[in-house]
Scaffold this motif. Structure first.
Motif, PDB file in Angstrom:
ATOM      1  N   GLU A   2       0.830  -1.198   0.000  1.00  0.00           N
ATOM      2  CA  GLU A   2       0.000   0.000   0.000  1.00  0.00           C
ATOM      3  C   GLU A   2       0.869   1.254   0.000  1.00  0.00           C
ATOM      4  O   GLU A   2       2.096   1.177  -0.066  1.00  0.00           O
ATOM      5  CB  GLU A   2      -0.931  -0.026   1.219  1.00  0.00           C
ATOM      6  CG  GLU A   2      -1.858  -1.242   1.252  1.00  0.00           C
ATOM      7  CD  GLU A   2      -2.832  -1.200   2.410  1.00  0.00           C
ATOM      8  OE1 GLU A   2      -2.918  -0.147   3.067  1.00  0.00           O
ATOM      9  OE2 GLU A   2      -3.504  -2.214   2.652  1.00  0.00           O
ATOM     10  N   GLY A   3       0.230   2.401   0.079  1.00  0.00           N
ATOM     11  CA  GLY A   3       0.962   3.663   0.117  1.00  0.00           C
ATOM     12  C   GLY A   3       1.496   4.074  -1.241  1.00  0.00           C
ATOM     13  O   GLY A   3       1.105   3.539  -2.289  1.00  0.00           O
ATOM     14  N   ALA A   4       2.403   5.043  -1.240  1.00  0.00           N
ATOM     15  CA  ALA A   4       2.962   5.577  -2.486  1.00  0.00           C
ATOM     16  C   ALA A   4       3.709   4.505  -3.274  1.00  0.00           C
ATOM     17  O   ALA A   4       3.622   4.451  -4.508  1.00  0.00           O
ATOM     18  CB  ALA A   4       3.900   6.745  -2.167  1.00  0.00           C
ATOM     19  N   MET A   5       4.444   3.639  -2.570  1.00  0.00           N
ATOM     20  CA  MET A   5       5.168   2.566  -3.248  1.00  0.00           C
ATOM     21  C   MET A   5       4.197   1.602  -3.931  1.00  0.00           C
ATOM     22  O   MET A   5       4.419   1.177  -5.067  1.00  0.00           O
ATOM     23  CB  MET A   5       6.036   1.805  -2.243  1.00  0.00           C
ATOM     24  CG  MET A   5       6.784   0.613  -2.847  1.00  0.00           C
ATOM     25  SD  MET A   5       7.976   1.106  -4.117  1.00  0.00           S
ATOM     26  CE  MET A   5       9.229   1.891  -3.070  1.00  0.00           C
ATOM     27  N   GLY A   6       3.104   1.275  -3.261  1.00  0.00           N
ATOM     28  CA  GLY A   6       2.106   0.393  -3.847  1.00  0.00           C
ATOM     29  C   GLY A   6       1.469   0.981  -5.088  1.00  0.00           C
ATOM     30  O   GLY A   6       1.258   0.283  -6.086  1.00  0.00           O
ATOM     31  N   GLN A  23      -9.867   0.227  -1.956  1.00  0.00           N
ATOM     32  CA  GLN A  23     -10.288  -0.766  -0.970  1.00  0.00           C
ATOM     33  C   GLN A  23     -11.652  -1.323  -1.366  1.00  0.00           C
ATOM     34  O   GLN A  23     -12.564  -0.571  -1.683  1.00  0.00           O
ATOM     35  CB  GLN A  23     -10.365  -0.128   0.421  1.00  0.00           C
ATOM     36  CG  GLN A  23      -9.022   0.356   0.965  1.00  0.00           C
ATOM     37  CD  GLN A  23      -8.086  -0.791   1.301  1.00  0.00           C
ATOM     38  OE1 GLN A  23      -8.522  -1.849   1.754  1.00  0.00           O
ATOM     39  NE2 GLN A  23      -6.802  -0.575   1.090  1.00  0.00           N
ATOM     40  N   THR A  62      -7.137  -4.609  -0.533  1.00  0.00           N
ATOM     41  CA  THR A  62      -6.495  -3.608  -1.383  1.00  0.00           C
ATOM     42  C   THR A  62      -6.356  -4.178  -2.786  1.00  0.00           C
ATOM     43  O   THR A  62      -5.781  -5.257  -2.972  1.00  0.00           O
ATOM     44  CB  THR A  62      -5.104  -3.233  -0.839  1.00  0.00           C
ATOM     45  OG1 THR A  62      -5.248  -2.724   0.488  1.00  0.00           O
ATOM     46  CG2 THR A  62      -4.453  -2.183  -1.724  1.00  0.00           C
TER      47      THR A  62
END
Length: 374
Positions: free
Chosen positions: A102-106, A178, A183
């Motif tokens: 998740e997050g920016a990397m995801g 979501q 996710t």
């Protein structure tokens, strides 16, 4: 469970609807799918790297040709999908298609993996069209070289540029959301005009297939007429040369035809699923098993071409052998030394041993002409 038509087929990192376990328990089916993806990953990495090294080193002095540069473009894009998208497929095979990061990397990985996947489809399709055009010109105009190395480079660059621009919206619209506590990586959920966008690509696929078929039918007709004209003609230097050229073209065409046939066999189920699950909901085609097999076949194609080159091309076969022997000295088999006691002992430098081995092989009839015409 009700399935939305937009998300029932996995075409750009979308998950296939199904029951997802909360604890990500890995079943036997998941392990088999992951092992299958790991296998084609390994084969693709090794095989396509061999192609690049063989052409770059110009082993045998005949690898730098327009045709081989086009095949190299296919090898590069196969490596792109292998490195850029296949690890994500392998991971999702173990997690039942749930996105873990998740997050920016995801988000960045979601955009990248989908972009590499679609880029590979486009580049592969257009590259096969270029290869068909190259073979068409070589057969129809055997005494002229229209597809030079420089023109091949220019055509390859144009194919990559057009493909990258066409699929660039993925880098903007791709994202995470979501759903039912999971996710998921999505593209079409964030792009309202995706149907028109994908439809243009499907039209390109259809036109490419039609063009390739027309070119190869024309080639076959030309070769058939040449064979008919040869019947009853007396032997001459010109006729012997023409017969040798005909045999050469048939060898090359056979390899290229197998590459193209293998590509469409692997991708047609995927594209059929794309149409019927994105624009028309078919319960049979949108079945989980069909979707899984279709996606796997589309990825498996990235590992096939090096084997086809090795089977049908003597020059690639020699080049692969030499690269493997130079890279892995222990692969040099002892058969040669057993057959010929006069050979030098294994203490000789590996490069010299490889050179002796290659020079001792008989050249297939017309092989020099095959590469010189390129």
């Amino acid at each position: 469970m009700n399935k939305s038509r937009n998300d029932s087929f996995n075409v750009s990192g979308h998950t296939v609807d199904g029951d997802l376990t909360e604890d990500f328990q890995v079943s036997k089916e998941h392990i088999i799918k992951a092992a299958a993806y790991a296998t084609i990953m390994l084969l693709s990495l090794c095989g396509n790297t061999l192609v690049l090294v063989a052409v770059k080193k110009n082993i045998g002095g005949r690898m730098h040709s327009a045709r081989n540069y086009l095949l190299t473009s296919l090898a590069v894009i196969d490596l792109v999908i292998t490195v850029g998208s296949m690890p994500e497929r392998l991971t999702r095979a173990l997690t039942n298609d749930v996105w873990l990061i998740e997050g920016a990397m995801g988000v960045a990985l979601c955009k990248a993996t989908n972009f590499f996947e679609k880029l590979s489809f486009n580049v592969s399709t257009l590259s096969l069209v270029l290869i068909a055009v190259d073979r068409f010109l070589a057969v129809m105009f055997p005494h002229r070289k229209y597809f030079t190395n420089r023109r091949a480079f220019a055509a390859i660059c144009l194919v990559w540029l057009v493909s990258a621009v066409y699929w660039s919206p993925i880098l903007y619209y791709g994202g995470l959301l979501q759903e039912d506590g999971k996710t998921l990586c999505k593209v079409r959920r964030f792009f309202t005009k995706w149907k028109m966008w994908y439809l243009l690509f499907l039209v390109q696929l259809l036109l490419s297939l039609v063009l390739v078929v027309i070119l190869y039918v024309s080639i076959c007709f030309k070769l058939w007429r040449h064979a008919q004209n040869k019947i009853g003609a007396g032997p001459s230097l010109h006729s012997n040369r023409a017969a040798r050229d005909l045999k050469i073209n048939r060898k090359v065409l056979k390899m290229v035809a197998v590459v193209i046939i293998a590509f469409y066999i692997c991708f047609l189920p995927y594209w059929i699923g794309w149409v019927f699950c994105s624009y028309y909901n078919s319960e049979f085609i949108c079945d989980y098993t069909y979707i899984s097999v279709a996606i796997f076949l589309s990825y498996a194609n990235s590992s096939l071409n090096p084997f086809i080159y090795c089977i049908f091309s003597e020059s690639f076969r020699r080049a692969f052998k030499q690269v493997v022997q130079e890279t892995c000295p222990w692969v040099v088999c002892s058969r040669d030394t057993e057959v010929d006691p006069g050979l030098s002992p294994p203490g000789l430098r590996i490069n010299k041993l490889v050179e002796m081995s290659v020079l001792s092989m008989e050249k297939t009839e017309g092989q020099d002409d095959i590469e010189s015409k390129e």
